[in-house]
Design a protein around this motif. Structure first.
Motif, PDB file in Angstrom:
ATOM      1  N   TYR A  17      30.087  51.324  54.751  1.00  8.68           N
ATOM      2  CA  TYR A  17      30.191  50.176  53.852  1.00  8.68           C
ATOM      3  C   TYR A  17      30.154  50.665  52.409  1.00  8.68           C
ATOM      4  O   TYR A  17      29.838  51.822  52.128  1.00  8.68           O
ATOM      5  CB  TYR A  17      29.052  49.180  54.101  1.00  8.68           C
ATOM      6  N   TYR A  18      30.561  49.792  51.507  1.00  5.36           N
ATOM      7  CA  TYR A  18      30.350  50.074  50.088  1.00  5.36           C
ATOM      8  C   TYR A  18      29.888  48.799  49.422  1.00  5.36           C
ATOM      9  O   TYR A  18      29.930  47.734  50.032  1.00  5.36           O
ATOM     10  CB  TYR A  18      31.613  50.642  49.426  1.00  5.36           C
ATOM     11  N   MET A  19      29.404  48.925  48.189  1.00 10.85           N
ATOM     12  CA  MET A  19      28.892  47.734  47.512  1.00 10.85           C
ATOM     13  C   MET A  19      29.874  47.269  46.461  1.00 10.85           C
ATOM     14  O   MET A  19      30.385  48.067  45.673  1.00 10.85           O
ATOM     15  CB  MET A  19      27.555  48.040  46.860  1.00 10.85           C
ATOM     16  N   ALA A  20      30.137  45.963  46.467  1.00 17.56           N
ATOM     17  CA  ALA A  20      30.919  45.395  45.381  1.00 17.56           C
ATOM     18  C   ALA A  20      29.956  45.156  44.222  1.00 17.56           C
ATOM     19  O   ALA A  20      28.827  44.703  44.426  1.00 17.56           O
ATOM     20  CB  ALA A  20      31.557  44.090  45.824  1.00 17.56           C
ATOM     21  N   LYS A  80      28.125  44.258  35.225  1.00 21.66           N
ATOM     22  CA  LYS A  80      27.022  45.079  34.712  1.00 21.66           C
ATOM     23  C   LYS A  80      26.643  46.186  35.684  1.00 21.66           C
ATOM     24  O   LYS A  80      25.710  46.946  35.451  1.00 21.66           O
ATOM     25  CB  LYS A  80      25.792  44.189  34.464  1.00 21.66           C
ATOM     26  N   GLY A  81      27.332  46.237  36.814  1.00 27.21           N
ATOM     27  CA  GLY A  81      27.040  47.295  37.771  1.00 27.21           C
ATOM     28  C   GLY A  81      25.986  46.925  38.789  1.00 27.21           C
ATOM     29  O   GLY A  81      25.509  47.778  39.528  1.00 27.21           O
ATOM     30  N   ASN A  82      25.598  45.645  38.836  1.00 29.22           N
ATOM     31  CA  ASN A  82      24.640  45.225  39.869  1.00 29.22           C
ATOM     32  C   ASN A  82      25.383  44.912  41.165  1.00 29.22           C
ATOM     33  O   ASN A  82      26.461  44.323  41.132  1.00 29.22           O
ATOM     34  CB  ASN A  82      23.889  43.959  39.426  1.00 29.22           C
ATOM     35  N   GLY A 107      32.946  38.546  37.494  1.00 33.03           N
ATOM     36  CA  GLY A 107      33.121  38.772  36.068  1.00 33.03           C
ATOM     37  C   GLY A 107      34.102  37.868  35.348  1.00 33.03           C
ATOM     38  O   GLY A 107      34.379  38.077  34.174  1.00 33.03           O
ATOM     39  N   SER A 108      34.668  36.867  36.030  1.00 31.39           N
ATOM     40  CA  SER A 108      35.592  35.956  35.336  1.00 31.39           C
ATOM     41  C   SER A 108      34.796  34.934  34.514  1.00 31.39           C
ATOM     42  O   SER A 108      33.654  34.627  34.841  1.00 31.39           O
ATOM     43  CB  SER A 108      36.454  35.188  36.345  1.00 31.39           C
ATOM     44  N   GLN A 109      35.421  34.427  33.455  1.00 28.91           N
ATOM     45  CA  GLN A 109      34.873  33.270  32.751  1.00 28.91           C
ATOM     46  C   GLN A 109      35.089  32.030  33.613  1.00 28.91           C
ATOM     47  O   GLN A 109      36.028  31.980  34.408  1.00 28.91           O
ATOM     48  CB  GLN A 109      35.591  33.077  31.405  1.00 28.91           C
TER      49      GLN A 109
END
Lengths: 303, 292
Positions: B26-29, B33-35, B96-98
């Motif tokens: 697995y990987y993390m999305a 901010k990188g959280n 990250g979208s407005q």
């Protein structure tokens, strides 16, 4: 008849522990077989296939095409073996024989009123004689499942013994049609019966009934072969047929044979796959292993 | 003590089911901010292989549906997204979208799906033709789907980019294996849940998450994939072309901003169609001679 006297020697078949068999079989399926051993295994599988066509609609053209394929599996990839045999109805044996000639591919013929086996003994004998006269190297007979399930074991035993006599030089494979035998205990009983009656090979299924060659059934039959070998020192062949359509399952079967019976059985003299679509899947796997590219059935012959 | 939030694991969509990747990785999305915001399956080449097998199997069922029925199913996809709009908006914001642009992206996506739903039973008539030939034949050309299409989802847009390329592919009766947006993957899997609930047959669309760089090769060298579509990825274009050459895959690459309204149209459908021409023998209808 000497074989028939052997019915009295038939040992009591041991009961089969179904849960234990499933557990053991599931372990064979967890082996990881990679690169070189996978390639060798796949080629071995190809060389053990009985390429089969057993349809009411079989034509001489279809049989001719299949025989050609048996010898020329995929000519654009050099170094492939041929299959072990082609398996056809008695009426096609002569034609198949003239096609395979001296290629080393054997001709196997089903007989004894395949697939149901519901015919009188003299018809079955005539059926078998015809196939042998036409040049069949191997005879795949079916047992009378109705009689077996009714408990008439000596009838089934005698029938196999008589067909064996008619076969002469041809090797006899006895089809148990395990899908109709209901329990693994019955499979074991029928295996012992066939072996003691003179079978050179025991075979799971006709391919007309589901379930066919499950690994549990094949395991049970292999154990019968092993016990007979331990008892008498005589080797009997095994042919799972029907339902083995992909390479992985075929490789798992080889693992099982090696671990239960040993290397002596890992040749097409003692182990066969009865299949029609397996060959293409194995070819695709071989090409995938060689090129690293996943293959498409569009580029392999239809059979 | 602050509660630790549970991160959802987004599973891949393959053969109409939601399995984990066979590789178990697995990987993390991550958000801006990188959280970490979600766990994603890190798909492998075997996932691609399985997905292609499913897509090939589903081709008959999907291409065999009437064009009108496909149209209804596409429209149904739009309806279901409309009902789950807030979830898509939330995910876009998380990535990250407005807020305003997130709402607009979801609405544009719905509109684009409806647009292609309308085309399903119309593009064939518009592109097909009856051809004049100088023999006694009725000669006509019509469209057929190319087959299994591999789609590398646009990497600059999470939902709208995927929809803009996937819809014309399936509107034309193709089945599809999608490599999802690697860094903005949430919407693609939520979208597969929508597909699952919209009468799209299992296997017609398969969506795999993971590293694009790892999955491009098994997908584009696959002999059973008939066409490839991707957008951007200019640095990989040559490589993909080379991978695709062995079975003469049709490769269509686009370099477009899918937010523009002119990035939809008939030719996105016909890019994934074969033209089949039929010669049908007839009596000599043109030759009204004296012996006729």
């Amino acid at each position: 008849m000497k074989n028939q006297n052997k019915f009295n020697l038939l040992p009591l078949s041991p009961t089969v522990d179904k849960v234990g068999v499933e557990e053991r079989v599931s372990r064979f399926q967890k082996r990881s077989i990679k690169t070189n051993s996978k390639m060798d295994g796949l080629k071995m599988v190809l060389n053990m296939i009985d390429l089969t066509t057993l349809e009411g609609k079989d034509t001489p053209g279809k049989v001719r095409q299949m025989c050609y394929k048996a010898i020329h599996l995929h000519d654009s990839f050099p170094g492939l073996p041929t299959v072990a045999a082609v398996c056809v109805y008695p009426s096609m044996v002569g034609l198949a024989k003239s096609m395979v000639k001296d290629s080393g591919v054997k001709v196997a013929s089903v007989s004894t009123a395949f697939p149901s086996g519901q015919a009188p003994l003299d018809v079955k004998i005539t059926d078998t004689k015809y196939a042998v006269e036409q040049g069949a190297d191997e005879i795949d007979m079916v047992i009378s499942r109705g009689k077996f399930l009714a408990g008439e074991y000596s009838f089934v035993f005698d029938e196999i013994a008589q067909i064996k006599e008619v076969c002469g030089e041809a090797r006899l494979k006895v089809i148990l049609e395990t899908g109709e035998l209901a329990t693994l205990d019955n499979v074991r009983k029928a295996s012992d019966l066939a072996i003691y009656a003179g079978a050179d090979f025991i075979k799971t299924s006709t391919g007309k009934i589901q379930p066919a060659a499950t690994m549990q059934v094949t395991y049970t039959m292999l154990m019968a072969i092993r016990d007979y070998y331990d008892e008498t020192g005589i080797m009997v062949g095994m042919k799972p047929a029907g339902g083995i359509s992909n390479s992985k399952l075929a490789l798992h079967n080889l693992v099982m044979v090696k671990e239960l019976l040993g290397d002596e059985w890992l040749t097409n003299e003692w182990f066969r796959f009865g299949a029609s679509s397996l060959a293409n899947d194995v070819l695709m796997q071989i090409l995938k292993t060689d090129t690293g590219k996943y293959q498409s059935s569009d580029y392999f012959t239809i059979d | 003590m602050k509660r630790v939030e549970i991160l959802k694991t987004y599973k891949i969509y393959s053969g109409g089911k939601f399995p984990r990747t066979e590789s178990g990785r697995y990987y993390m999305a991550l958000d801006k901010k990188g959280n970490p915001i979600a766990n994603m399956c890190l798909g492998s080449r075997k996932d691609v292989r399985n997905a292609v097998v499913s897509a090939r199997k589903a081709l008959g069922a999907w291409s065999g549906k009437t064009a009108f029925n496909r149209s209804q199913i596409l429209y149904r996809i739009a309806e279901v997204i409309e009902g789950r709009k807030s979830q898509f908006v939330e995910e876009l914001i998380l990535q990250g979208s407005q807020k305003n642009s997130a709402i607009k992206e979801v609405e544009d996506s719905i509109d684009r799906i409806v647009y292609y739903a309308g085309w399903c039973d119309k593009f064939c008539q518009i592109g097909s033709s009856v051809n004049p030939v100088s023999s006694s034949h009725f000669n006509f050309s019509t469209y057929e789907p190319v087959g299994v299409v591999g789609l590398i989802a646009p990497q600059d847009s999470s939902l709208l980019g995927l929809v803009s390329l996937l819809m014309p592919i399936i509107a034309g009766g193709n089945t599809c294996v999608v490599l999802a947006n690697e860094s903005l993957p949430l919407c693609s899997i939520t979208f597969s849940e929508v597909l699952h609930a919209s009468d799209v047959p299992g296997g017609a669309v398969n969506i795999i998450t993971g590293h694009i760089s790892e999955l491009i090769k098994p997908l584009s060298t696959h002999m059973d994939v008939n066409a490839l579509a991707f957008s951007g990825l200019n640095e990989l274009k040559k490589e993909i072309d080379l991978f695709s050459v062995e079975n003469l895959k049709r490769v269509r690459s686009y370099d477009l901003n899918w937010k523009n309204t002119d990035t939809q149209g008939l030719h996105y459908i016909t890019d994934f169609q074969e033209v089949k021409t039929t010669w049908h023998p007839i009596e000599n209808i043109g030759g009204a001679t004296s012996t006729y």
